[in-house]
Design a protein around this motif. Structure first.
Motif, PDB file in Angstrom:
ATOM      1  N   PRO A  87       1.879   6.146   3.051  1.00 31.92           N
ATOM      2  CA  PRO A  87       2.146   7.442   4.058  1.00 31.92           C
ATOM      3  C   PRO A  87       2.334   8.545   4.593  1.00 31.92           C
ATOM      4  CG  PRO A  87       2.233   5.208   5.710  1.00 31.92           C
ATOM      5  CD  PRO A  87       2.659   5.139   3.975  1.00 31.92           C
ATOM      6  N   LYS A  88       1.862   9.691   5.255  1.00 30.78           N
ATOM      7  CA  LYS A  88       2.387  10.724   4.906  1.00 30.78           C
ATOM      8  C   LYS A  88       3.249  10.367   6.593  1.00 30.78           C
ATOM      9  CE  LYS A  88      -1.408  14.166   3.188  1.00 30.78           C
ATOM     10  NZ  LYS A  88      -1.979  14.934   3.024  1.00 30.78           N
ATOM     11  N   ASP A  89       3.023   9.690   7.636  1.00 28.80           N
ATOM     12  CA  ASP A  89       3.774  10.286   8.337  1.00 28.80           C
ATOM     13  C   ASP A  89       5.179   9.025   8.086  1.00 28.80           C
ATOM     14  OD1 ASP A  89       2.946   7.124   8.158  1.00 28.80           O
ATOM     15  OD2 ASP A  89       3.131   6.611  10.174  1.00 28.80           O
ATOM     16  N   LYS A  90       5.423   9.030   6.576  1.00 34.81           N
ATOM     17  CA  LYS A  90       7.089   8.142   6.024  1.00 34.81           C
ATOM     18  C   LYS A  90       6.679   8.289   5.397  1.00 34.81           C
ATOM     19  CE  LYS A  90       7.477   3.525   5.965  1.00 34.81           C
ATOM     20  NZ  LYS A  90       7.359   2.170   6.124  1.00 34.81           N
ATOM     21  N   SER A  91       6.384   9.825   4.461  1.00 39.76           N
ATOM     22  CA  SER A  91       6.569  10.992   3.782  1.00 39.76           C
ATOM     23  C   SER A  91       8.300  11.180   3.490  1.00 39.76           C
ATOM     24  CB  SER A  91       6.016  11.443   3.148  1.00 39.76           C
ATOM     25  OG  SER A  91       6.299  12.859   2.468  1.00 39.76           O
ATOM     26  N   GLY A  92       9.080  10.843   2.845  1.00 41.63           N
ATOM     27  CA  GLY A  92      10.519  11.987   2.888  1.00 41.63           C
ATOM     28  C   GLY A  92      11.579  10.699   1.467  1.00 41.63           C
ATOM     29  N   PHE A  93      12.437  11.053   1.861  1.00 40.34           N
ATOM     30  CA  PHE A  93      13.306   9.888   0.947  1.00 40.34           C
ATOM     31  C   PHE A  93      13.579   8.386   1.165  1.00 40.34           C
ATOM     32  CE2 PHE A  93      14.425  14.761  -0.463  1.00 40.34           C
ATOM     33  CZ  PHE A  93      14.417  15.029  -1.680  1.00 40.34           C
ATOM     34  N   LEU A  94      13.664   7.103   1.292  1.00 43.11           N
ATOM     35  CA  LEU A  94      13.432   6.969   1.414  1.00 43.11           C
ATOM     36  C   LEU A  94      15.647   6.344   2.274  1.00 43.11           C
ATOM     37  CD1 LEU A  94      12.590   3.741   1.059  1.00 43.11           C
ATOM     38  CD2 LEU A  94      12.981   3.111  -0.851  1.00 43.11           C
ATOM     39  N   LYS A  95      15.016   5.278   3.012  1.00 45.00           N
ATOM     40  CA  LYS A  95      15.993   4.880   3.727  1.00 45.00           C
ATOM     41  C   LYS A  95      16.210   3.679   3.798  1.00 45.00           C
ATOM     42  CE  LYS A  95      16.503   9.580   6.439  1.00 45.00           C
ATOM     43  NZ  LYS A  95      15.441   9.741   8.387  1.00 45.00           N
ATOM     44  N   GLY A 145       0.900  -1.425  -0.048  1.00 48.29           N
ATOM     45  CA  GLY A 145       0.035   0.023   0.441  1.00 48.29           C
ATOM     46  C   GLY A 145       0.808   1.005  -0.021  1.00 48.29           C
ATOM     47  N   GLU A 146       2.336   0.409   0.102  1.00 48.68           N
ATOM     48  CA  GLU A 146       2.621   2.516   0.138  1.00 48.68           C
ATOM     49  C   GLU A 146       3.181   2.949  -1.469  1.00 48.68           C
ATOM     50  OE1 GLU A 146       5.346   1.119   4.687  1.00 48.68           O
ATOM     51  OE2 GLU A 146       6.586   2.216   2.052  1.00 48.68           O
ATOM     52  N   LYS A 147       3.534   3.896  -1.582  1.00 48.39           N
ATOM     53  CA  LYS A 147       3.623   4.790  -2.332  1.00 48.39           C
ATOM     54  C   LYS A 147       4.773   5.558  -2.880  1.00 48.39           C
ATOM     55  CE  LYS A 147       0.505   6.881  -6.374  1.00 48.39           C
ATOM     56  NZ  LYS A 147      -0.575   8.247  -6.626  1.00 48.39           N
ATOM     57  N   LEU A 148       5.885   4.809  -3.575  1.00 48.12           N
ATOM     58  CA  LEU A 148       6.722   5.776  -3.522  1.00 48.12           C
ATOM     59  C   LEU A 148       7.072   6.530  -4.992  1.00 48.12           C
ATOM     60  CD1 LEU A 148       7.240   2.444  -1.917  1.00 48.12           C
ATOM     61  CD2 LEU A 148       9.316   3.893  -1.609  1.00 48.12           C
ATOM     62  N   PHE A 149       8.169   6.893  -5.629  1.00 48.80           N
ATOM     63  CA  PHE A 149       8.839   7.905  -6.327  1.00 48.80           C
ATOM     64  C   PHE A 149       9.644   6.560  -7.175  1.00 48.80           C
ATOM     65  CE2 PHE A 149       7.055  12.044  -6.280  1.00 48.80           C
ATOM     66  CZ  PHE A 149       6.195  12.119  -7.505  1.00 48.80           C
ATOM     67  N   VAL A 150       9.985   6.745  -8.134  1.00 52.88           N
ATOM     68  CA  VAL A 150      11.099   5.897  -8.876  1.00 52.88           C
ATOM     69  C   VAL A 150      11.671   6.774  -9.864  1.00 52.88           C
ATOM     70  CG1 VAL A 150      11.853   3.905 -10.243  1.00 52.88           C
ATOM     71  CG2 VAL A 150       9.530   3.520  -8.838  1.00 52.88           C
ATOM     72  N   ASN A 151      13.287   7.269  -8.928  1.00 49.71           N
ATOM     73  CA  ASN A 151      13.770   7.617  -9.982  1.00 49.71           C
ATOM     74  C   ASN A 151      14.452   6.992 -10.835  1.00 49.71           C
ATOM     75  OD1 ASN A 151      16.420   8.731 -10.728  1.00 49.71           O
ATOM     76  ND2 ASN A 151      17.388  10.144  -8.512  1.00 49.71           N
ATOM     77  N   ARG A 152      14.230   7.345 -12.416  1.00 51.97           N
ATOM     78  CA  ARG A 152      14.307   6.810 -13.464  1.00 51.97           C
ATOM     79  C   ARG A 152      15.308   7.079 -14.212  1.00 51.97           C
ATOM     80  NH1 ARG A 152       9.404   5.114 -16.611  1.00 51.97           N
ATOM     81  NH2 ARG A 152      10.514   5.772 -18.394  1.00 51.97           N
ATOM     82  N   GLY A 153      15.897   8.240 -14.043  1.00 57.74           N
ATOM     83  CA  GLY A 153      17.330   8.961 -14.632  1.00 57.74           C
ATOM     84  C   GLY A 153      18.570   8.196 -14.331  1.00 57.74           C
ATOM     85  N   ILE A 154      18.917   8.028 -12.381  1.00 56.63           N
ATOM     86  CA  ILE A 154      20.024   7.925 -12.366  1.00 56.63           C
ATOM     87  C   ILE A 154      20.726   6.791 -12.705  1.00 56.63           C
ATOM     88  CG2 ILE A 154      18.974   6.387 -10.440  1.00 56.63           C
ATOM     89  CD1 ILE A 154      20.490   7.723  -8.313  1.00 56.63           C
TER      90      ILE A 154
END
Length: 201
Positions: free
Chosen positions: A192-200, A70-79
């Motif tokens: 979810p918003k409580d985990k929003s931020g750069f992935l660690k 259920g978590e939603k994330l951005f994928v960096n396609r360019g790196i």
């Protein structure tokens, strides 16, 4: 000549009018240029966002407890167009080049040119135990890695963090992941918003 009378001369009034018109035109052009630059910048940002980033929603438990369903994330396609995956990266990949191929998520363990083996529940890289960070479970099924797996140029060995419930490079339908099939690196948690931020991790 009296200054008041000089200002009342037709030539002065015409010059003053032309100057005021010129200043108004210049001000209008400056505003137009400013608005145009903002529009161009916004359009460029949108295009870059579409090309460079993609959102994905976790639909399987293979990366638990790091990522949950259920978590939603951005994928960096360019790196990975300017660099190569590093050990520990969490990547999004396909098993083939088809646009319809399902997306998979896994953590990079083995790099090109290395050998990977799983023995007694532990990962061996080039014959040495790989000390992983985090409290990950001991693997009960080594799969294809029960014997040494060699990684060719452009190939990566990936595992899910949920080691005993993950479809990854240990199994023939996934196998070694080729760089050309890697979509990108998981980069930013949207919800979810409580985990929003750069992935660690």
């Amino acid at each position: 000549m009296n200054i008041k009378k000089w200002k009342e001369r037709p030539g002065f009034r015409e010059t003053k009018g032309r100057l005021e018109t010129h200043l108004e035109d210049k001000k209008t052009r400056n505003i137009f240029n400013w608005v145009f630059q903002i529009i161009v910048t916004l359009v460029f940002a949108i295009v870059v966002g579409i090309v460079m980033f993609q959102s994905v929603t976790i639909q399987e438990s293979s990366m638990e407890p790091t990522l949950t369903v259920g978590e939603k994330l951005f994928v960096n396609r360019g790196i990975y167009k300017v660099s190569s995956p590093e050990r520990g990266d969490i990547i999004v990949f396909k098993t083939n080049g088809s646009d319809e191929a399902a997306l998979h998520i896994g953590r990079v363990i083995g790099l090109p040119g290395e050998t990977v083996q799983i023995s007694n529940g532990r990962v061996l890289i080039n014959g040495e135990i790989y000390e992983e960070s985090g409290n990950l479970p001991e693997m009960t099924n080594a799969g294809l890695a029960s014997s040494s797996v060699s990684l060719e140029n452009g190939e990566y060995f990936v595992l899910g963090d949920n080691r005993n419930n993950s479809e990854d490079s240990r199994y023939a339908d996934i196998g070694n992941v080729k760089k050309k099939y890697i979509v990108g690196k998981l980069w930013f948690v949207i919800s979810p918003k409580d985990k929003s931020g750069f992935l660690k991790g």
